[in-house]
Design a protein around this motif. Structure first.
Motif, PDB file in Angstrom:
ATOM      1  N   TYR A 219    -120.750 -38.505   3.805  1.00 24.42           N
ATOM      2  CA  TYR A 219    -121.192 -37.412   3.051  1.00 24.42           C
ATOM      3  C   TYR A 219    -122.661 -37.621   2.837  1.00 24.42           C
ATOM      4  O   TYR A 219    -123.073 -38.549   2.018  1.00 24.42           O
ATOM      5  CB  TYR A 219    -120.558 -37.219   1.879  1.00 24.42           C
ATOM      6  N   VAL A 248    -134.903 -26.779   5.081  1.00 25.47           N
ATOM      7  CA  VAL A 248    -134.293 -26.006   6.212  1.00 25.47           C
ATOM      8  C   VAL A 248    -134.640 -26.203   7.455  1.00 25.47           C
ATOM      9  O   VAL A 248    -133.960 -26.089   8.505  1.00 25.47           O
ATOM     10  CB  VAL A 248    -134.548 -24.089   5.880  1.00 25.47           C
ATOM     11  N   MET A 251    -132.452 -29.482   8.139  1.00 22.84           N
ATOM     12  CA  MET A 251    -131.403 -29.329   8.232  1.00 22.84           C
ATOM     13  C   MET A 251    -131.039 -28.311   9.623  1.00 22.84           C
ATOM     14  O   MET A 251    -129.867 -28.386  10.239  1.00 22.84           O
ATOM     15  CB  MET A 251    -130.731 -28.428   7.130  1.00 22.84           C
ATOM     16  N   VAL A 255    -127.356 -29.626  13.583  1.00 15.77           N
ATOM     17  CA  VAL A 255    -126.168 -29.118  14.584  1.00 15.77           C
ATOM     18  C   VAL A 255    -126.316 -27.810  15.046  1.00 15.77           C
ATOM     19  O   VAL A 255    -127.164 -27.115  14.445  1.00 15.77           O
ATOM     20  CB  VAL A 255    -124.915 -29.360  13.493  1.00 15.77           C
ATOM     21  N   SER A 317    -117.434 -34.018  13.695  1.00 11.80           N
ATOM     22  CA  SER A 317    -118.151 -32.665  13.318  1.00 11.80           C
ATOM     23  C   SER A 317    -119.062 -32.624  12.267  1.00 11.80           C
ATOM     24  O   SER A 317    -119.195 -33.551  11.538  1.00 11.80           O
ATOM     25  CB  SER A 317    -117.013 -31.630  12.988  1.00 11.80           C
ATOM     26  N   LEU A 318    -120.006 -31.926  12.315  1.00 10.33           N
ATOM     27  CA  LEU A 318    -120.844 -31.849  11.036  1.00 10.33           C
ATOM     28  C   LEU A 318    -121.344 -30.583  10.445  1.00 10.33           C
ATOM     29  O   LEU A 318    -121.194 -29.476  11.032  1.00 10.33           O
ATOM     30  CB  LEU A 318    -122.507 -32.379  11.617  1.00 10.33           C
ATOM     31  N   SER A 319    -120.899 -30.579   8.920  1.00 15.33           N
ATOM     32  CA  SER A 319    -120.986 -29.449   8.327  1.00 15.33           C
ATOM     33  C   SER A 319    -122.029 -29.443   7.204  1.00 15.33           C
ATOM     34  O   SER A 319    -122.183 -30.393   6.722  1.00 15.33           O
ATOM     35  CB  SER A 319    -119.650 -28.913   7.609  1.00 15.33           C
ATOM     36  N   ILE A 320    -122.842 -28.250   7.063  1.00 13.30           N
ATOM     37  CA  ILE A 320    -123.760 -28.339   6.119  1.00 13.30           C
ATOM     38  C   ILE A 320    -123.282 -27.496   5.101  1.00 13.30           C
ATOM     39  O   ILE A 320    -122.600 -26.426   4.871  1.00 13.30           O
ATOM     40  CB  ILE A 320    -124.948 -27.529   6.501  1.00 13.30           C
ATOM     41  N   HIS A 321    -122.866 -28.320   3.783  1.00  9.67           N
ATOM     42  CA  HIS A 321    -122.455 -27.605   2.714  1.00  9.67           C
ATOM     43  C   HIS A 321    -123.133 -26.899   1.834  1.00  9.67           C
ATOM     44  O   HIS A 321    -122.843 -25.882   1.252  1.00  9.67           O
ATOM     45  CB  HIS A 321    -121.544 -28.697   1.935  1.00  9.67           C
ATOM     46  N   GLY A 322    -124.209 -27.187   1.691  1.00 10.74           N
ATOM     47  CA  GLY A 322    -125.086 -26.121   0.710  1.00 10.74           C
ATOM     48  C   GLY A 322    -126.317 -26.999   0.255  1.00 10.74           C
ATOM     49  O   GLY A 322    -126.773 -27.957   0.906  1.00 10.74           O
ATOM     50  N   VAL A 323    -127.183 -26.256  -0.958  1.00 13.66           N
ATOM     51  CA  VAL A 323    -128.417 -27.025  -1.295  1.00 13.66           C
ATOM     52  C   VAL A 323    -128.308 -26.965  -2.820  1.00 13.66           C
ATOM     53  O   VAL A 323    -128.041 -25.804  -3.272  1.00 13.66           O
ATOM     54  CB  VAL A 323    -129.592 -25.968  -0.855  1.00 13.66           C
ATOM     55  N   GLU A 324    -128.617 -28.154  -3.400  1.00 12.94           N
ATOM     56  CA  GLU A 324    -128.534 -28.043  -4.830  1.00 12.94           C
ATOM     57  C   GLU A 324    -129.967 -28.064  -5.051  1.00 12.94           C
ATOM     58  O   GLU A 324    -130.992 -28.687  -4.634  1.00 12.94           O
ATOM     59  CB  GLU A 324    -127.934 -29.475  -5.175  1.00 12.94           C
ATOM     60  N   LYS A 343    -126.971 -30.781   1.383  1.00 12.28           N
ATOM     61  CA  LYS A 343    -125.727 -31.645   1.595  1.00 12.28           C
ATOM     62  C   LYS A 343    -125.063 -31.239   2.924  1.00 12.28           C
ATOM     63  O   LYS A 343    -124.773 -30.194   3.229  1.00 12.28           O
ATOM     64  CB  LYS A 343    -124.710 -31.214   0.497  1.00 12.28           C
ATOM     65  N   SER A 345    -121.937 -33.358   5.820  1.00 14.62           N
ATOM     66  CA  SER A 345    -121.059 -34.525   6.156  1.00 14.62           C
ATOM     67  C   SER A 345    -120.675 -34.431   7.461  1.00 14.62           C
ATOM     68  O   SER A 345    -120.739 -33.404   8.078  1.00 14.62           O
ATOM     69  CB  SER A 345    -119.868 -34.403   5.151  1.00 14.62           C
ATOM     70  N   ARG A 347    -117.650 -35.517  10.075  1.00 16.66           N
ATOM     71  CA  ARG A 347    -116.317 -36.181  10.099  1.00 16.66           C
ATOM     72  C   ARG A 347    -116.327 -37.342  11.150  1.00 16.66           C
ATOM     73  O   ARG A 347    -116.931 -36.830  12.178  1.00 16.66           O
ATOM     74  CB  ARG A 347    -115.302 -34.898  10.290  1.00 16.66           C
TER      75      ARG A 347
ATOM     76  N   GLY B 238    -115.759 -28.496  13.380  1.00 18.78           N
ATOM     77  CA  GLY B 238    -115.501 -28.615  14.808  1.00 18.78           C
ATOM     78  C   GLY B 238    -114.857 -27.670  15.402  1.00 18.78           C
ATOM     79  O   GLY B 238    -114.641 -27.761  16.546  1.00 18.78           O
ATOM     80  N   GLU B 242    -119.903 -22.148  11.877  1.00 17.39           N
ATOM     81  CA  GLU B 242    -120.090 -22.137  10.446  1.00 17.39           C
ATOM     82  C   GLU B 242    -121.613 -21.350  10.100  1.00 17.39           C
ATOM     83  O   GLU B 242    -122.589 -21.620  10.627  1.00 17.39           O
ATOM     84  CB  GLU B 242    -120.063 -23.503   9.886  1.00 17.39           C
ATOM     85  N   MET B 244    -123.249 -21.454   7.739  1.00 17.33           N
ATOM     86  CA  MET B 244    -124.416 -22.186   6.968  1.00 17.33           C
ATOM     87  C   MET B 244    -125.393 -22.894   8.107  1.00 17.33           C
ATOM     88  O   MET B 244    -126.400 -23.002   8.207  1.00 17.33           O
ATOM     89  CB  MET B 244    -123.780 -23.208   6.059  1.00 17.33           C
ATOM     90  N   VAL B 248    -129.271 -21.835   8.409  1.00 16.51           N
ATOM     91  CA  VAL B 248    -130.464 -22.844   8.306  1.00 16.51           C
ATOM     92  C   VAL B 248    -131.331 -23.056   9.585  1.00 16.51           C
ATOM     93  O   VAL B 248    -132.440 -23.193   9.509  1.00 16.51           O
ATOM     94  CB  VAL B 248    -130.073 -24.530   7.999  1.00 16.51           C
ATOM     95  N   ALA B 326    -123.292 -20.625  -0.982  1.00 16.94           N
ATOM     96  CA  ALA B 326    -123.026 -22.313  -0.517  1.00 16.94           C
ATOM     97  C   ALA B 326    -122.726 -23.189  -1.587  1.00 16.94           C
ATOM     98  O   ALA B 326    -122.798 -22.585  -2.822  1.00 16.94           O
ATOM     99  CB  ALA B 326    -124.293 -22.584   0.414  1.00 16.94           C
ATOM    100  N   PHE B 327    -122.348 -24.471  -1.286  1.00 18.46           N
ATOM    101  CA  PHE B 327    -122.121 -25.363  -2.411  1.00 18.46           C
ATOM    102  C   PHE B 327    -123.698 -25.846  -3.008  1.00 18.46           C
ATOM    103  O   PHE B 327    -124.553 -26.151  -2.468  1.00 18.46           O
ATOM    104  CB  PHE B 327    -121.596 -26.733  -1.743  1.00 18.46           C
ATOM    105  N   SER B 328    -123.796 -25.410  -4.398  1.00 14.62           N
ATOM    106  CA  SER B 328    -125.195 -25.736  -5.118  1.00 14.62           C
ATOM    107  C   SER B 328    -125.028 -26.734  -6.187  1.00 14.62           C
ATOM    108  O   SER B 328    -126.042 -27.024  -6.721  1.00 14.62           O
ATOM    109  CB  SER B 328    -125.655 -24.362  -5.493  1.00 14.62           C
ATOM    110  N   VAL B 335    -116.913 -28.357   1.806  1.00 18.08           N
ATOM    111  CA  VAL B 335    -116.678 -26.826   2.050  1.00 18.08           C
ATOM    112  C   VAL B 335    -117.446 -26.438   3.152  1.00 18.08           C
ATOM    113  O   VAL B 335    -118.627 -26.758   3.187  1.00 18.08           O
ATOM    114  CB  VAL B 335    -116.973 -26.167   0.586  1.00 18.08           C
ATOM    115  N   PRO B 337    -118.637 -22.931   3.712  1.00 22.23           N
ATOM    116  CA  PRO B 337    -118.819 -21.558   3.156  1.00 22.23           C
ATOM    117  C   PRO B 337    -118.542 -20.508   4.168  1.00 22.23           C
ATOM    118  O   PRO B 337    -119.198 -20.458   5.169  1.00 22.23           O
ATOM    119  CB  PRO B 337    -120.210 -21.622   2.528  1.00 22.23           C
TER     120      PRO B 337
END
Ligand SMILES: [Zn+2]
Ligand SMILES: [Zn+2]
Ligand SMILES: [Zn+2]
Ligand SMILES: [Zn+2]
Lengths: 482, 482
Positions: A219, A248, A251, A255, A317-324, A343, A345, A347, B238, B242, B244, B248, B326-328, B335, B337
């Motif tokens: 992650y 952006v 990111m 993927v 796999s690659l997932s984009i989870h969000g932005v803090e 963020k 991660s 797999r 995968g 997604e 997200m 982006v 999204a996760f913030s 996750v 989203p």
């Protein structure tokens, strides 16, 4: 072959109401590990479990795991460990089983149709309640198996070592060190011959499976910063370089829509698929409709079962989870965020070494950012990583489980992997050096972690038969294969 | 030329303590329009202002604006409108002035050095307090100007129409319709000859300015959805497309690091810069160090003053504000989203018609998304738009203000625009059909909307002189130019 099983099964059928009552008692204790205020209930649940096993003659201990890191006022719930029979029979194999007695949060107002902490059995035998399938049902499976052996008057076929924790749904805090310590010579778990974990689910609803692989997870955070504080886009838009613009763009190069990871070199780390392996996927009980039903749409990447399952289990796999740090609420705020943290991660699968993945990720992100020629500042870092795990499904531990499935359910189990990680699996493998089997009780529709979590009565009762049968077949497997 | 000004100034100097006390009284009423619980304080502030003006002989009304849309239990604070002198002098020009008596939220714990709702004057004459500069100081500027005329015993040079609102910091709810209605024939504001708004700031700290332009703002959402609910990246990474990932990639094609908008056609909508206009920028009191100080870093786009000011005032800009759905939060959540909404806005300038901008944005985003060949669903929409505004700085309204600045401050004011929008400006221009002037009192370091908001005593007192002088010069401007 395992001739005593019929009387064991009969005992289980006679104890059905007792077993359901026991599950109801367990579900009624709201042992939510994520909520500080519920910590006494988590501890209560651990002691309740310990006393259930002690009543059946097991030798049990509640081992304190110390304070919660960073929250020193909170004592971690104990690991409940034990042995049955209380005195080791040196002629028998020793199987270490793991489960967790804590549960996910739940409130009726989240959308439950029934009280989450009251087991409610409907006319179709679906037993609703928080923890029913994750993981109180499977944990009680071992308790019930012991009781059914006693009722049937048959000898317990193995030495059972038990390890039940109360923080699994909150990162298993404190457990890894404990397991590693207790697997050392002279310690509690030292003589385990194999490990069995019942904390996952069938791939579908009809066919049981044995799980021999899990993906890992690395992650990452991409932090881009520039201004000293958030800016107003009216005043500064068009005059200051904006971290969110850079983020952006970086990111967007990780993927593509079809899940292809765009980081050079990642693909080369993946072990090639063999013909044997390829053939395995054809017969697995899985339909594309299962995917569509569970994701709630037809927005899958692949149109066919094989590539879908391999996408889940066998490939990274690659997932984009969000932005803090950016604006994330509803509405329209005209902010230029000063510092944003993307963020994502990956797999991971064999043979991706986490360190190699990190290096490729850092190099790619740094190069992409350098290409922007931005004056902002980039930091890319790993938040955490857990390695993938693959066991040999040809080990006697799996062979015994496969025979038990066939005996109880009348079908050969699918051999499956999972896309997610269960970190304790790898810990047990590394600490014991022994084969680890994931032997699920519940089905794919059980809704662990969701509202209306349930365990089907059939899966529970046949699951108790399965766990006991597995131990009997373990006892029958030739010793030389160990 | 305006011979009575000296006695007016003398009266102001004599009333300094009274004027500061009046500001302290106003600051002490926490009229925060964004907080429901403070609504009574907002209303109290409106009535306090009304009574201050009535004591000075103005004819005042508190006009109810109805309920707050969507929050029907909340009555909007009244618009405080009035006229001074109470009886119109048909021989004089009529000037409509606007300000707001509500303030931004503030808590000492946000980091204030002093109590935000207690005016605290330090040894350098900085008067700290919420609302000191935005906008209670300027609003009281008009009240104080009236009082100083009376004390000096000189005739008020114009008919003053006043419009003070209590919801400016929360979207000016209810005000637009009210202004439009009251500018109609036979209504309260029908006879305004020009409008003066004092609710912005000098570009720097030393040199006053008159503001003749504002950028507009069109705020967009890009919603991309696929799965029926959020998914776990271990299980579905995968196998499912997604949202997200798509978002982006689409947002990465909107703007580059140097602020260049990548949406085809936007550039063509911008009015060409004339040589005259280009020349204006050279003499404006602004240094690159002002930019770096206010953004808190040296991450500006342009190295020079002219292009920086034009980037802020004269050219459009595009800012990406964030992602909803999204996760913030801090930490690491795995996750996928199910639905994400990217937010961005474009600051618009002459001659960009909002509808044309919308069309170009939609076409670009839809094309970018189509290029992804995604099965997810895209919705791109406008959240709101406000048009840019540019007034003629050659109008007598500006000429009078420029003379007043030169008289009070001893320098010719810079003619500036602003990058942000003050929507009420355009409303007044359209409703009255008359010239609108933005005449700031405070300076760029006043920290409106931030902690430690302040107004310098000098800006307040000289500002009162400025407002009154402006009215005197308005009275002297030839009528034919109207
Ligand atoms: Zn679990
Ligand atoms: Zn769980
Ligand atoms: Zn204001
Ligand atoms: Zn304001």
């Amino acid at each position: 072959m395992a001739p005593q099983l019929e009387s064991y099964y009969k005992a289980i059928d006679g104890l059905t109401d007792t077993f359901i009552d026991r599950l109801a008692e367990a579900v009624a204790i709201p042992s939510i590990s994520a909520e500080e205020a519920r910590r006494p209930d988590v501890v209560k649940m651990g002691h309740w479990l310990k006393s259930q096993l002690e009543t059946l003659g097991a030798s049990m201990e509640a081992r304190e795991l110390g304070k919660r890191p960073g929250k020193e006022h909170l004592t971690l719930p104990p690991a409940i460990i034990g042995r049955y029979p209380a005195k080791k029979d040196e002629s028998k194999r020793t199987i270490l089983v793991y489960g967790h007695y804590d549960v996910q949060p739940a409130e009726k107002s989240d959308g439950w149709n029934t009280e989450p902490f009251k087991l409610s059995v409907d006319s179709k035998g679906r037993m609703y309640g928080r923890g029913s399938t994750d993981d109180k049902g499977p944990v009680l499976g071992w308790v019930n198996a012991i009781q059914a052996h006693q009722k049937a008057g048959i000898e317990f076929p193995v030495n059972l070592l038990m390890c039940f924790e109360g923080m699994e749904e909150y990162g298993s805090e404190g457990l890894d060190d404990f397991i590693i310590a207790e697997c050392k010579p002279g310690k509690f778990f030292e003589d385990a011959d194999a490990v069995c974990i019942s904390d996952n689910y069938w791939l579908g609803t009809e066919k049981p499976c044995l799980t021999y692989g899990l993906r890992g997870c690395s992650y990452y955070s991409i932090e881009i910063s520039g201004p000293g504080q958030d800016l107003h886009s009216g005043v500064y838009g068009g005059t200051a370089q904006e971290p969110m613009t850079d983020l952006v763009r970086v990111m967007g190069g990780l993927v593509d829509t079809n899940g292809t990871i765009l980081i050079p070199g990642i693909k080369d780390l993946v072990a090639p698929v063999t013909d044997d392996e390829q053939a395995l996927y054809k017969n697995i009980a899985f339909e594309m409709s299962n995917l569509y039903e569970s994701i709630g749409s037809e927005t899958g990447i692949f149109p066919d079962k094989e590539r879908t399952l391999m996408g889940r289990w066998r490939y990274p796999s690659l997932s984009i989870h969000g932005v803090e740090g950016a604006f994330s609420a509803p509405g329209a705020k005209t902010v230029i965020p000063a510092k944003v943290i993307g963020k994502f991660s990956i797999r991971t699968v064999p043979n991706m070494e986490p360190d190699d993945v990190d290096k490729l990720v850092y190099a790619h992100v740094e190069k992409a950012f350098a290409g922007l020629k931005s004056k902002n500042t980039l930091k890319v870092s790993l938040q955490h990583s857990g390695k993938w795990w693959v066991a040999s499904p040809k080990h006697w531990n799996f062979t015994a489980a496969a025979k038990a499935v066939e005996k109880v359910w009348g079908v050969k189990p699918d051999l499956t992997r999972e896309g997610g990680s269960i970190p304790v699996t790898l810990t047990f493998e590394q600490a014991t050096g022994k084969n680890v089997l994931l032997l699920p009780m519940g089905s794919s529709t059980d809704a662990a972690h969701s509202i209306n979590e349930k365990l089907d009565k059939k899966n529970y009762i046949e699951g108790i038969k399965l766990l006991g049968s597995y131990l009997h077949y373990v006892a029958e497997e030739p010793m030389s294969v160990a």
